[in-house]
Design an enzyme around this catalytic site. Structure first.
Site, short mmCIF file in Angstrom:
data_model
loop_
_atom_site.label_atom_id
_atom_site.label_comp_id
_atom_site.label_asym_id
_atom_site.label_seq_id
_atom_site.Cartn_x
_atom_site.Cartn_y
_atom_site.Cartn_z
N ASP A 97 0.84 -1.19 0.00
CA ASP A 97 0.00 0.00 0.00
C ASP A 97 0.88 1.25 0.00
OD1 ASP A 97 -2.19 -1.67 0.18
OD2 ASP A 97 -2.34 -1.49 2.37
N LYS A 98 0.31 2.34 -0.45
CA LYS A 98 1.05 3.61 -0.55
C LYS A 98 1.78 3.95 0.75
CE LYS A 98 0.25 8.59 -1.09
NZ LYS A 98 -0.77 9.64 -1.32
#
Length: 319
Positions: free
Chosen positions: A138-139
């Protein structure tokens, strides 16, 4: 740039009765079965000079010929974005991804991603699907990711991920005090009402997360998670499902909870922690060339060290 690709193979009698795409995958192991299927459908992988279907059965003795052109993904622009490279050789690259870096371009993030950085670091990755990326973080999750530098390495790594032989360990800090570790075996799929979220529900895909306690605090726990599967947001969803959401997880964490009697410094730290407290600390896989197990580790980033130090200080002050 583009690369002309030609392969020629004869189907042995031992493969009689297999689907064409299965036989092709065994004879042309540098390429994934999905990619071979697409070439068969487009007529770029032929059987005795004729088009066929992926599901057609082989009878042995047929000649497979692949003629295609690997086009660079011209829509992706190389960008000079710093990479923390933990390991690199001729076949694989392992990076320690920072928080805030999106892995792959998409709507809302057309550039400035890990993929753009990889293309700048190694322009030849333009000829590899997704610039060699085989899994994602995830970011705002930090830590280790492996990238393939060749088609053969990409196929091998994808197969390992599908076979669940890649070992992935994460550090996480959760809200609540766990009494013991355990396993969450609960299917995950897209949330029925909120498309930005994933959720545990019966129609989801199988998902298994193992976790153990590393350190307990007054209102939080440092845990170590090991994935069997790699579903989107898996650790975040599974631990929230156990009622132990990650610190800083705005999507799954709910309302901010502060320990009773917490110091002003800890309150400030928890209120402004900028992301989900999750870090991919350890990655182990079989090297596509040597067959030996490659094990790599990444130390906790500074923000997680500060969070843990703040929780320890609070624990000491209250004891």
């Amino acid at each position: 740039m583009s690369e002309t690709l030609h392969r020629d193979a004869r189907i042995p009698e031992t493969m009689v009765g297999l689907r064409l795409d299965q036989a092709a995958a065994e004879l042309l192991p540098d390429f994934s079965r999905e990619r071979l299927k697409s070439w068969i459908k487009r007529g770029e992988l032929t059987v005795d000079g004729a088009r066929a279907r992926p599901k057609d059965k082989v009878v042995g003795g047929e000649r497979l010929v692949l003629d295609t052109v690997l086009e660079d993904e011209v829509r992706w622009t190389p960008q000079a974005i710093a990479l923390d490279i933990v390991h690199e050789d001729d076949s694989v690259l392992v990076v320690n991804k920072p928080a805030g870096l999106v892995v792959h371009p998409a709507a809302g993030n057309p550039d400035g991603t890990l993929l753009n950085a990889l293309l700048h670091h190694r322009p030849a990755l333009a000829a590899i699907p997704r610039a060699g990326i085989v899994h994602r973080l995830d970011k705002d999750t930090t830590g280790l990711m492996v990238v393939a530098k060749t088609l053969a390495a990409q196929t091998a790594l994808v197969e390992q991920l599908q076979a669940r032989t890649v070992s992935r360990e994460y550090d996480a800090v959760v809200i609540g005090v766990m009494t013991a570790g355990g396993t969450v075996d609960a299917p995950i799929g897209r949330h029925p009402r909120d498309r930005k979220r994933q959720a545990v529900h019966v129609s989801g895909k199988p998902a298994v997360t193992h976790y153990r306690v590393v350190e307990r605090f007054r209102g939080h726990t440092h845990v170590r998670c090991k994935l069997e599967t790699g579903r989107t947001h898996q650790i975040r969803v599974h631990l929230a499902h156990q009622r132990f959401p990650l610190v800083g997880d705005a999507l799954y964490g709910g309302r901010l909870k502060l320990p009773a009697g917490a110091s002003d410094s800890l309150k400030e730290l928890l209120r402004h922690f900028p992301r989900q407290a999750l870090h991919a600390r350890k990655l182990a896989f079989m090297h596509p060339d040597s067959g030996e197990t490659l094990t790599l580790r990444a130390e906790l980033p500074d923000d997680l060290w500060l969070l843990l130090d703040g929780l320890r200080a609070d624990q000491e002050e209250s004891s």
